[in-house]
Write a protein that holds these residues in place. Sequence first.
Motif: not given
Length: 225
Positions: A184-194, A211-225
């Motif tokens: 949630e903090d990450a998306i908030a930062s992206f939206e402020k940057a926008l 586009k990044t925000i749209e994709q992130l809101k639809k995606g899962d949490d990040p993991g280790i590749s």
Amino acid sequence: MNPLIFGNMKFKQSFKLNISNKPLGYFTLGTLITVATSFYSLVVVPQAQARQLVAILSEQEKAERAQLIQTANSQMGEGKFAAAETSLRELLKKFPRDAFGYYQLGNVLARQNRSEDAIAQYQQALKYNPRYAVAYNAIGLTYGSLSQWDEAASQFRKALEINPNYGDAMYNLGQVLWQGNYREDAIASFEKALKIFKAEKRDEKVRRIEKTIEQLKKGDDPGIS
């Protein structure tokens, strides 16, 4: 799983969704060269202080400094980072209090994957200009390239304390927060940057971050590749 591109460096961690658009980091060669040609306009200090920085140099010194920077920029543009490093060290030998010289040397070292040395030079830049927001942002990018998310976030926040409207630092903060699972903090930062990019009419970056925000809101949490 596509790895997150941060500046021009791949992080070890990655998103669990496909994000193909390149984030808006500072470590792209074009940006480094642009920064190099407009140092005093980018230093976040009062205009009077910026004029004083220029005024302490004689006309001959200004010309000599400009020539060394131009040489280093040309070498960077050609991918000759070792030569650019030599030119910048010559600059700093002649102008040992030149914050930009240390900052640009840090950029050159970072491009050679010499992260610790790069951070040391950025810190030297901050020694001579404690309100140099782009140097904090650069340290954050370097820590990010090492997957040191907390350290990176701390540096981006310092840049934003100096300049709350620093869109690139705000976006970069969002990236490391996402990597640290602070969704949630990450998306908030992206939206402020926008909002910042929209106010600055930086349309290409607006499209990318939307586009990044749209994709992130639809995606899962990040993991280790």
